[in-house]
Structure formats: structure tokens, C-alpha cells
Design an enzyme around this catalytic site. Structure first.
Site, PDB file in Angstrom:
ATOM      1  CD  GLU A 114       4.368  -0.030  12.940  1.00 38.49           C
ATOM      2  OE1 GLU A 114       3.170  -0.068  13.284  1.00 38.49           O
ATOM      3  OE2 GLU A 114       5.287   0.411  13.763  1.00 38.49           O
ATOM      4  CB  CYS A 147      -2.234   0.493   8.140  1.00 41.58           C
ATOM      5  SG  CYS A 147      -1.025   1.858   8.419  1.00 41.58           S
ATOM      6  CB  SER A 159      -2.191  -9.051   6.664  1.00 45.53           C
ATOM      7  OG  SER A 159      -1.548 -10.102   6.668  1.00 45.53           O
ATOM      8  CG  ASN A 201      -0.261  -0.255   2.477  1.00 49.47           C
ATOM      9  OD1 ASN A 201       0.787  -0.711   2.628  1.00 49.47           O
ATOM     10  ND2 ASN A 201      -1.108   0.383   3.397  1.00 49.47           N
ATOM     11  CD  GLU A 243       8.145   0.471  11.311  1.00 44.90           C
ATOM     12  OE1 GLU A 243       7.091   0.796  10.831  1.00 44.90           O
ATOM     13  OE2 GLU A 243       8.855  -0.108  10.688  1.00 44.90           O
TER      14      GLU A 243
HETATM   15  P1  NAD Z   1       0.615  -9.102   3.568  1.00 47.73           P
HETATM   16  O1  NAD Z   1       0.458  -9.369   5.039  1.00 47.73           O
HETATM   17  O2  NAD Z   1      -0.233 -10.019   2.573  1.00 47.73           O
HETATM   18  O3  NAD Z   1       1.959  -8.881   3.041  1.00 47.73           O
HETATM   19  C1  NAD Z   1       3.032  -8.042   3.514  1.00 47.73           C
HETATM   20  C2  NAD Z   1       4.457  -8.464   3.220  1.00 47.73           C
HETATM   21  O4  NAD Z   1       4.741  -9.648   3.663  1.00 47.73           O
HETATM   22  C3  NAD Z   1       4.441  -8.689   1.686  1.00 47.73           C
HETATM   23  O5  NAD Z   1       5.860  -8.211   1.249  1.00 47.73           O
HETATM   24  C4  NAD Z   1       4.376 -10.000   1.395  1.00 47.73           C
HETATM   25  O6  NAD Z   1       5.053 -10.708   0.276  1.00 47.73           O
HETATM   26  C5  NAD Z   1       5.028 -10.776   2.695  1.00 47.73           C
HETATM   27  N1  NAD Z   1       4.851 -11.937   3.228  1.00 47.73           N
HETATM   28  C6  NAD Z   1       3.608 -12.611   3.063  1.00 47.73           C
HETATM   29  N2  NAD Z   1       3.466 -13.662   3.721  1.00 47.73           N
HETATM   30  C7  NAD Z   1       4.866 -13.916   4.384  1.00 47.73           C
HETATM   31  C8  NAD Z   1       5.244 -14.888   5.250  1.00 47.73           C
HETATM   32  N3  NAD Z   1       4.595 -16.187   5.218  1.00 47.73           N
HETATM   33  N4  NAD Z   1       6.530 -14.698   5.454  1.00 47.73           N
HETATM   34  C9  NAD Z   1       7.217 -13.538   5.271  1.00 47.73           C
HETATM   35  N5  NAD Z   1       6.810 -12.622   4.705  1.00 47.73           N
HETATM   36  C10 NAD Z   1       5.418 -12.655   4.091  1.00 47.73           C
HETATM   37  O7  NAD Z   1      -0.020  -7.493   3.540  1.00 47.73           O
HETATM   38  P2  NAD Z   1      -0.459  -6.644   2.454  1.00 47.73           P
HETATM   39  O8  NAD Z   1      -1.753  -7.345   1.748  1.00 47.73           O
HETATM   40  O9  NAD Z   1       0.738  -6.632   1.303  1.00 47.73           O
HETATM   41  O10 NAD Z   1      -0.644  -5.204   3.018  1.00 47.73           O
HETATM   42  C11 NAD Z   1      -1.772  -4.753   3.539  1.00 47.73           C
HETATM   43  C12 NAD Z   1      -1.800  -4.907   4.980  1.00 47.73           C
HETATM   44  O11 NAD Z   1      -0.535  -4.358   5.662  1.00 47.73           O
HETATM   45  C13 NAD Z   1      -3.191  -4.336   5.706  1.00 47.73           C
HETATM   46  O12 NAD Z   1      -3.652  -5.287   6.660  1.00 47.73           O
HETATM   47  C14 NAD Z   1      -2.666  -3.095   6.350  1.00 47.73           C
HETATM   48  O13 NAD Z   1      -3.486  -2.513   7.296  1.00 47.73           O
HETATM   49  C15 NAD Z   1      -1.269  -3.509   6.694  1.00 47.73           C
HETATM   50  N6  NAD Z   1      -0.286  -2.190   6.734  1.00 47.73           N
HETATM   51  C16 NAD Z   1      -0.106  -1.889   8.224  1.00 47.73           C
HETATM   52  C17 NAD Z   1       0.578  -0.637   8.236  1.00 47.73           C
HETATM   53  C18 NAD Z   1       1.255  -0.115   9.818  1.00 47.73           C
HETATM   54  O14 NAD Z   1       2.016   0.658   9.837  1.00 47.73           O
HETATM   55  N7  NAD Z   1       0.509  -0.563  10.661  1.00 47.73           N
HETATM   56  C19 NAD Z   1       1.075   0.097   7.193  1.00 47.73           C
HETATM   57  C20 NAD Z   1       0.537  -0.456   5.941  1.00 47.73           C
HETATM   58  C21 NAD Z   1      -0.268  -1.397   5.641  1.00 47.73           C
END
Ligand code: NAD
Length: 456
Positions: free
Chosen positions: A234, A268, A213, A136, A437
Site C-alpha cells: 500500500e 496516502c 512509500s 501517518n 486490504e
Molecule cells: P517509509 O516507506 O519510509 O516507511 C514505512 C515503513 O517501512 C516504516 O515502518 C519504515 O521503518 C519501514 N522501512 C523503511 N525502510 C525499510 C526497508 N528497507 N525494509 C523494510 N522496512 C523498511 O514510509 P513513511 O514515510 O513512514 O510513510 C509515508 C508513505 O506511506 C507515503 O508515501 C504514503 O503515501 C504511504 N502510505 C500509503 C498508504 C496506503 O495505504 N497506500 C497508507 C499510508 C501511507
């Protein structure tokens, strides 16, 4: 699937659905080799004198600054972000690097009074640290990880999201152009289950800074337990925008769309629940409708665009399912034809067990609900497993403070929707995350505090 087979990922434009680039998905062996190179680079990077490390980070910031327009255009093509947002995002990487370039020369330990000698503490770098980035905000979230980590003397391996690797790859090239030695910042595109998972299991990786996520974050936290690996998370959010009757209702309604529909709601910190005091509920909804109708959801490359498409067809379909179950009050407009578009949509929630009220939609959908008094507003805001951010609109200073202290979330703003500023700590309560962070203490989060006692 064999991890030896070289595979690639086709990056699609969210605006046209056409291929933009073909990016390799690294194998396990390639990931291991990169981690080992980062480990070798650590020995000399940690020994770079603080002033020189600071100079290199400032040089990196300057090179990023020279490429803001190029990086922004790349993000529009890859992620469908509006050009205005994308310029801010690239500028944020520059600013974050400049901010943390001051850290190497100020990473002070302490001298602690003890009997029998001298006691001092040192903030030692961890070694190779990893940053896992979601799709995102590909640029800022990368920078929030690598800037303080590099400043503290670590080398960094970074995995962008599969859908959005292009700007991270370019930032890795710009680091080298600015003079950062090889292996100090390595960008490794690939699958979460291969590259990301290897960061969790490889013993030379000493920390995982994960943004994504809540579901994947939990798996990563569990995986890190095996080596007692440092981890910051995060994660998701379901933040509340609380509007009291004593506020300027017109101003609160005018600012509400930006707080949830920015980046097409894929944020997020999106204020995806609006709580409105009952006596001004109808007025607020009327004014919100005017503001949502005026939102310019057009080609994100157009300077006037205020919202672009969603990242993927899957994300759009997921958002449609939430809307299909909800009571839609009104919606704005969006282009038809190609692209993963979804109109900004306002739904009214009658019950707190509706999915659209409880779950992170991660799209341009906001749920509105009335409340009667301050206690009920705080209770509704806290009735969630998340706790990332929130906003409070009131002209009563005492109420602003009471509610800000009462809402269980890491980042609150009063009469504004500000949440992420690199000067201040950022992170979540409850299932929105673990650790913080940004802010002045971020470099310390990439160190071990070592205590040394010298006998007289
Ligand atoms: P995601 O969890 O699917 O993926 C995030 C990252 O993790 C990607 O690079 C993905 O390839 C990697 N990943 C996936 N499976 C993994 C595993 N088993 N081991 C290690 N890495 C793995 O999330 P997304 O769909 O890319 O992003 C959306 C989510 O991120 C939303 O829930 C959003 O709220 C959250 N988000 C949080 C913040 C924050 O600062 N709190 C900021 C931005 C996004």
C-alpha cells in the site's frame, strides 16, 4: 553499525518538539528471536477452534474499546493528530477487530464438482506474517494488517514506524491483556533497515504486508522475490478531486479542504490535486479560500482542532521546498513558535510537469488546475504514476459512472471523499500498490488456498 548494539529512539512531540518517550530499537538478534517465538506460537494458534479464536478477537476488540481515550491521547502526544481524529483511529482498530472476529467461523472453502471423487478447498494460514506500518496512521494501518491476519490463523510480527511506535506498542500489550497467547501478536519497534528488512529476508516470515512509500515498497517487493514471499503493498498517491460545473460548487469547495488537509495532508488518499471545470474555476477558488481561512489549525489536543502539525522537522522542510517552487494562490493560518507547523496552502498549477502537481507532497498543500471537458478531466486525473483514490463531484449520474470507471484508481467516491472503510476493499492501481486490504476478502489474503481431492 553493529546489529548487536542495543540502541533506542527518542520519540519527539510534533507539537512541542520535546521528548515524549525513549523506545528501544531492536537488534537483528532480538528480531530473529521474536520471529522464532511467533513461529512456535503459530502451531497452537492455528489449532485454536474457530469459535474460540473469534471470541479472543472480540475480547481484544473490547479491551481496545475500553482504552480508546488512552490510545487517542497517546497518538496526540506521539503523532500530533487531532484528538477527534485520534479517537476515530483507536475506534477503527476496535471495529476492525470486531469485523474480522466473524471470519474464523466463516472461512469457507469450496466443494468443486469433479469426476471420480470429492474435491474440497481449504484456506490455510501462512504461518508468521509481518506487518510494516508507516508513521501517518499508526493505529488503523496496524489494525488493517493484524486483524484479518490473526483471524485467518496466522501469528503476526508488526513493526511500527520509528517516529510513531507508542500506540502500536500499547496495542500489543492490550492483546495480551485480552487473552491472546504470547507470540501471537508481537510488536517490534526498530529501524526499517534492521527489523523491517529482516521480515523480508527471514525464511520463517511468510508474508510482508507493507504500507509506506513507493520507493521502499519497490525494494521490499524486490527482496521478497528471493523467497517468492507473499507481499502486499500500500504505497503513495496523488489523487484527484474532480469538480464539474454541474455540481453544487459551494458544497464541493466546502468539503475540499478536509479531503486534503486532514491529518495535515499526511494521507496516502489525500486529494492533493483539484481539477475544476473552467466555467466555475473562479467561483470554486473563491469559496475554497473562505473554507481554508476558516480551518482551525491549532493545538491538536484542543477539541476544536481541525489540523495539527506535521510529523517532523524533516517533513516540514520537505513540504516548504515544494511550496517554494510553486505559485501560491492563498494559505490558511497556523501557530508560530515550537512545533512542526505548516499552514494549509493552495497553489495553482499551470503545467503538469511541476513537482507539486506530480509528486506526493505528503503535507497540507493542494494544487488546483482548470479543465474544459470530461475527457480532459479523466486524462489529467490519470496522468500520474499513482492510482490510489479520487473524488468526482457532479449531479449527472451518467457522468459520475463514466468518470468513476475511467479513472485508474482503486478507491473512488462520488459527491464525497470517502475512501477507507473496513467493510470494503482498499488498495491502489499502478505504483500505488499491489493487492488489496480490508473488505470481506482480507483474511483470504493471509492464506493459501489448498485443494484436496478424495477418490471415491
Ligand atoms: P517509509 O516507506 O519510509 O516507511 C514505512 C515503513 O517501512 C516504516 O515502518 C519504515 O521503518 C519501514 N522501512 C523503511 N525502510 C525499510 C526497508 N528497507 N525494509 C523494510 N522496512 C523498511 O514510509 P513513511 O514515510 O513512514 O510513510 C509515508 C508513505 O506511506 C507515503 O508515501 C504514503 O503515501 C504511504 N502510505 C500509503 C498508504 C496506503 O495505504 N497506500 C497508507 C499510508 C501511507
Amino acid at each position: 553499525m553493529s546489529t548487536r548494539t542495543a540502541v533506542s529512539h527518542t520519540v519527539l512531540s510534533p507539537v512541542t518538539e520535546a521528548p515524549v518517550a525513549e523506545v528501544p530499537s531492536l537488534t537483528l538478534e532480538e528480531t530473529d528471536a521474536a520471529i522464532e517465538r511467533a513461529h512456535e506460537a503459530f502451531a497452537s494458534w492455528r489449532a485454536v477452534a474457530p469459535g474460540e479464536r473469534a471470541r479472543l478477537l472480540r475480547a481484544f476488540a473490547a479491551v481496545v474499546g475500553d482504552h480508546v481515550e488512552e490510545l487517542a491521547r497517546l497518538e496526540v502526544a506521539n503523532s500530533g493528530h487531532t484528538i477527534g481524529n485520534a479517537r476515530w483511529e483507536a475506534g477503527n482498530v476496535r471495529d476492525c477487530l470486531n469485523y474480522y472476529s466473524a471470519a474464523p467461523e466463516r472461512l469457507f472453502g469450496r466443494q468443486i464438482p469433479v469426476p471420480g471423487g470429492l474435491d474440497v478447498t481449504f484456506y490455510e494460514p501462512l504461518g508468521v506474517v509481518s506487518v510494516i506500518v508507516p508513521w501517518n496512521f499508526p493505529m488503523p494501518i496496524a489494525g488493517w494488517g493484524f486483524a484479518p491476519a490473526l483471524a485467518a490463523g496466522n501469528t503476526v510480527v508488526l513493526k511500527p514506524a520509528e517516529l510513531t511506535p507508542l500506540t502500536a506498542i500499547r496495542l500489543g500489550e492490550l492483546a495480551r491483556e485480552a487473552g491472546l497467547p504470547e507470540g501471537v501478536l508481537t510488536v517490534l519497534p526498530g529501524k526499517g533497515s534492521v527489523v523491517g528488512q529482516r521480515f523480508v529476508t527471514h525464511p520463517l516470515v511468510r508474508k510482508v504486508a507493507f504500507t509506506g512509500s513507493t520507493e521502499v515498497g519497490k525494494q521490499i517487493m524486490a527482496g521478497c522475490a528471493d523467497q517468492v514471499k507473499r507481499v502486499t503493498l500500500e504505497l503513495g498517491g496523488k489523487s484527484a478531486n474532480i469538480v464539474f460545473a454541474d455540481t453544487d460548487v459551494a458544497a464541493a469547495a466546502a468539503s475540499a479542504p478536509g479531503a486534503v488537509f486532514d491529518n495535515a495532508g499526511q494521507d496516502c488518499c489525500a486529494r492533493s490535486r483539484i481539477l475544476v471545470q473552467r466555467s466555475v474555476y473562479d467561483e470554486f477558488l473563491g469559496r475554497l479560500q473562505e473554507a481554508v481561512s476558516a480551518l482551525r489549525v491549532i493545538d491538536p489536543g484542543d477539541e476544536a482542532s481541525e489540523m495539527g502539525p506535521l510529523i517532523s522537522a524533516a517533513q516540514r522542510d520537505s513540504v516548504r521546498r515544494y511550496v517554494g517552487e510553486a505559485t501560491v494562490a492563498f494559505a490558511g493560518s497556523c501557530p508560530s513558535g515550537p512545533g512542526y507547523w505548516h499552514a494549509p496552502t493552495v497553489v495553482e498549477s499551470r503545467r503538469t510537469d511541476e513537482r507539486v502537481w506530480r509528486e506526493e507532497v505528503f503535507g497540507p498543500v493542494v494544487a488546483v488546475m482548470p479543465f474544459d471537458d470530461e475527457d480532459e478531466a479523466v486524462a489529467l486525473a490519470n496522468d500520474t504514476e499513482y492510482g490510489l483514490s479520487g473524488s468526482i463531484f457532479t449531479d449527472d449520474l451518467g457522468r459520475a459512472l463514466r468518470v468513476a470507471r475511467g479513472v485508474e484508481a482503486g478507491n473512488l467516491s462520488v459527491n464525497s471523499h470517502s475512501s477507507v472503510r473496513y467493510w470494503t476493499p482498499f488498495g491502489g492501481y499502478k505504483q500505488s500498490g499491489l493487492g488489496r486490504e480490508l473488505g470481506p476478502d482480507a483474511p483470504q489474503a493471509f492464506t493459501e488456498e489448498k485443494n484436496v481431492f478424495l477418490a471415491h
